[in-house]
Design a protein around this motif. Structure first.
Motif, PDB file in Angstrom:
ATOM      1  N   ARG A  25       0.822  -1.212   0.000  1.00 19.46           N
ATOM      2  CA  ARG A  25       0.000   0.000   0.000  1.00 19.46           C
ATOM      3  C   ARG A  25       0.856   1.263   0.000  1.00 19.46           C
ATOM      4  O   ARG A  25       0.477   2.274  -0.590  1.00 19.46           O
ATOM      5  N   GLU A  26       1.988   1.225   0.675  1.00 11.10           N
ATOM      6  CA  GLU A  26       2.858   2.403   0.703  1.00 11.10           C
ATOM      7  C   GLU A  26       3.653   2.561  -0.586  1.00 11.10           C
ATOM      8  O   GLU A  26       4.128   3.653  -0.901  1.00 11.10           O
ATOM      9  N   GLY A  27       3.787   1.471  -1.337  1.00  7.90           N
ATOM     10  CA  GLY A  27       4.588   1.525  -2.540  1.00  7.90           C
ATOM     11  C   GLY A  27       6.075   1.427  -2.226  1.00  7.90           C
ATOM     12  O   GLY A  27       6.486   1.236  -1.081  1.00  7.90           O
ATOM     13  N   THR A  55      -6.767  -8.077  -2.261  1.00  9.27           N
ATOM     14  CA  THR A  55      -7.791  -8.427  -3.247  1.00  9.27           C
ATOM     15  C   THR A  55      -7.206  -8.260  -4.648  1.00  9.27           C
ATOM     16  O   THR A  55      -6.157  -7.616  -4.826  1.00  9.27           O
ATOM     17  N   PRO A  56      -7.880  -8.821  -5.668  1.00 15.29           N
ATOM     18  CA  PRO A  56      -7.395  -8.619  -7.041  1.00 15.29           C
ATOM     19  C   PRO A  56      -7.286  -7.144  -7.419  1.00 15.29           C
ATOM     20  O   PRO A  56      -6.448  -6.782  -8.251  1.00 15.29           O
ATOM     21  N   LYS A  57      -8.102  -6.286  -6.789  1.00 14.42           N
ATOM     22  CA  LYS A  57      -8.029  -4.852  -7.086  1.00 14.42           C
ATOM     23  C   LYS A  57      -6.696  -4.256  -6.639  1.00 14.42           C
ATOM     24  O   LYS A  57      -6.307  -3.176  -7.093  1.00 14.42           O
ATOM     25  N   SER A  58      -6.009  -4.960  -5.727  1.00 20.64           N
ATOM     26  CA  SER A  58      -4.722  -4.464  -5.231  1.00 20.64           C
ATOM     27  C   SER A  58      -3.551  -4.848  -6.130  1.00 20.64           C
ATOM     28  O   SER A  58      -2.432  -4.356  -5.924  1.00 20.64           O
ATOM     29  N   ASP A  59      -3.792  -5.700  -7.136  1.00 22.77           N
ATOM     30  CA  ASP A  59      -2.694  -6.190  -7.973  1.00 22.77           C
ATOM     31  C   ASP A  59      -1.881  -5.077  -8.657  1.00 22.77           C
ATOM     32  O   ASP A  59      -0.649  -5.201  -8.771  1.00 22.77           O
ATOM     33  N   PRO A  60      -2.519  -3.984  -9.125  1.00 25.24           N
ATOM     34  CA  PRO A  60      -1.713  -2.916  -9.752  1.00 25.24           C
ATOM     35  C   PRO A  60      -0.659  -2.316  -8.828  1.00 25.24           C
ATOM     36  O   PRO A  60       0.317  -1.723  -9.312  1.00 25.24           O
ATOM     37  N   LEU A  61      -0.827  -2.482  -7.511  1.00 27.81           N
ATOM     38  CA  LEU A  61       0.149  -1.928  -6.576  1.00 27.81           C
ATOM     39  C   LEU A  61       1.517  -2.606  -6.709  1.00 27.81           C
ATOM     40  O   LEU A  61       2.532  -2.041  -6.300  1.00 27.81           O
ATOM     41  N   LEU A  73       8.417 -11.756  -7.770  1.00 28.74           N
ATOM     42  CA  LEU A  73       7.774 -11.094  -6.641  1.00 28.74           C
ATOM     43  C   LEU A  73       6.672 -11.998  -6.105  1.00 28.74           C
ATOM     44  O   LEU A  73       5.996 -12.703  -6.865  1.00 28.74           O
ATOM     45  N   TYR A  74       6.488 -11.971  -4.816  1.00 25.10           N
ATOM     46  CA  TYR A  74       5.455 -12.800  -4.170  1.00 25.10           C
ATOM     47  C   TYR A  74       4.438 -11.882  -3.491  1.00 25.10           C
ATOM     48  O   TYR A  74       4.617 -11.473  -2.344  1.00 25.10           O
ATOM     49  N   PRO A  75       3.355 -11.526  -4.202  1.00 22.04           N
ATOM     50  CA  PRO A  75       2.298 -10.724  -3.565  1.00 22.04           C
ATOM     51  C   PRO A  75       1.528 -11.584  -2.565  1.00 22.04           C
ATOM     52  O   PRO A  75       1.224 -12.756  -2.833  1.00 22.04           O
ATOM     53  N   LEU A  76       1.233 -11.024  -1.415  1.00 23.81           N
ATOM     54  CA  LEU A  76       0.531 -11.800  -0.385  1.00 23.81           C
ATOM     55  C   LEU A  76      -0.210 -10.878   0.570  1.00 23.81           C
ATOM     56  O   LEU A  76      -0.026  -9.658   0.570  1.00 23.81           O
ATOM     57  N   SER A  77      -1.036 -11.493   1.368  1.00 26.40           N
ATOM     58  CA  SER A  77      -1.720 -10.797   2.458  1.00 26.40           C
ATOM     59  C   SER A  77      -1.447 -11.567   3.735  1.00 26.40           C
ATOM     60  O   SER A  77      -1.994 -12.660   3.943  1.00 26.40           O
TER      61      SER A  77
END
Length: 366
Positions: A25-27, A55-61, A73-77
């Protein structure tokens, strides 16, 4: 920040594999780029994880982080668990094999106390290196940190915990989580080293932390830190001991040490006391020997009288260790009150070396 950078360098040097975790979220931040530059010269596997991709909406981050040139890269929550399995699948084949030999038998010693009393300093002195961040600011330690220590061929697992404040002063968020972790660390330990401030004296919060250890059935050692600052006061020790007797009336069996967590002499002097307390914590008394002692105890102070008749035909047995737990079997256990159970506890302590450990005695019907 320099302290944290030094700790990061030490952690990188000791690790087999590294997880570089950033905030989606901070980039991409300048600090992220500085850490990435630090990792480029490391000849170890680095897994780049982007947290808070919920969420999938967060993928552009994620796109900002490709600028680092570190893939995949490993996107995760971390909060919801999404993507964590993929990271673990990649990491698992690189993990070293578990060490051979019994590890469950290594005694676990948790270091507890109020914020800024010297818990991390104690462990750093023990190790001879600044493994844990130490600062004058209370709350520097956020997590329970496990450190394997070997002393004179014996192994101990020391757990440094976040300082436990009064409930009303615990900030929401990270600090509340840290205190909860500290309490869980206390629950999995065999023994607690409660560090007290020799200058400030014993506070109500100190007694509450000791109460947590007692309710959890943990062995306990008290270390009065910063005692070097009171070396010029000849009456200091007598005053402090009187304060301990008043504040810790429920913990008369806990050994007390005085010294400075900055001095290895003080820190190493804790081990003989810890060993004695751990031995007492795990001690089992043979039933025959125990009942001979019990008969001597009731001969000196008979069991309570019930309706004009003494309670007879009673015996005692040890049902558990860690801590030593005894059950007194008799016909009318409701007549055996807390004062008599305390008498039995004190009598057993006189006969056996139970220094440093709580013992529990329950009365049950035969």
């Amino acid at each position: 920040f320099s302290l944290i950078r030094e700790q990061s360098r030490r952690a990188i040097a000791e690790a087999d594999s590294l997880i570089f975790l950033m905030d989606g979220r901070e980039g991409l931040t300048p600090m992220d780029q500085e850490i990435a530059d630090l990792l480029r010269g490391v000849n170890k596997p680095v897994f780049v994880a982007i947290n808070k991709i919920d969420t999938p909406k967060s993928d552009p981050l994620i796109s900002d982080f490709y600028a680092l040139g570190m893939e995949p890269l490993y996107p995760l929550s971390a909060e919801h668990g999404a993507g964590v399995a993929e990271l673990l699948d990649a990491l698992y084949p690189l993990l070293p094999a578990a060490p051979e030999g019994p590890t469950a038998d290594i005694p676990k010693v948790t270091v507890v106390g109020r914020p800024n009393v010297g818990k991390s300093t104690f462990i750093n002195t023990l190790l001879g290196e600044p493994r844990l961040v130490v600062s004058e600011a209370p709350g520097t330690t956020r997590d329970a940190i496990d450190t394997l220590v070997r002393y004179k061929k014996a192994a101990y697992l020391f757990i440094d915990t976040a300082g436990i404040r009064r409930r009303g002063r615990i900030d929401p968020g990270v600090e509340r989580y840290s205190v909860a972790r500290a309490m869980r660390a206390l629950g999995r330990a065999d023994l607690a080293v409660l560090i007290l401030d020799g200058v400030e004296g014993v506070t109500e919060q100190d007694t509450k932390i000791a109460g947590l250890a007692l309710r959890g059935g943990r062995a306990c050692v008290l270390l009065v830190n910063k005692w070097d600052l009171r070396a010029d006061d000849p009456d200091a020790k007598a005053k402090y001991e009187a304060e301990l007797r008043r504040r810790f009336a429920f913990l008369p069996w806990a050994p007390v040490l005085y010294g400075s967590a900055l001095e290895f002499k003080t820190v190493s002097g804790v081990f003989p006391v810890i060993n004695r307390a751990l031995k007492a914590f795990a001690h089992r008394v043979p039933t025959a020997q125990l009942n001979r002692i019990f008969q001597d105890a009731i001969a000196a102070n008979p069991l309570p009288i019930r309706k004009g008749k003494p309670v007879k035909s009673a015996y005692i047995t040890q049902v558990a260790a860690k801590p030593p737990t005894f059950v007194l079997f008799c016909k009318h256990p409701e007549e055996i009150g807390a004062p008599y159970l305390r008498y039995l506890e004190n009598y057993l302590r006189e006969q056996f070396d139970f220094a440093g450990t709580p013992i529990r005695i329950f009365a049950k019907a035969k």
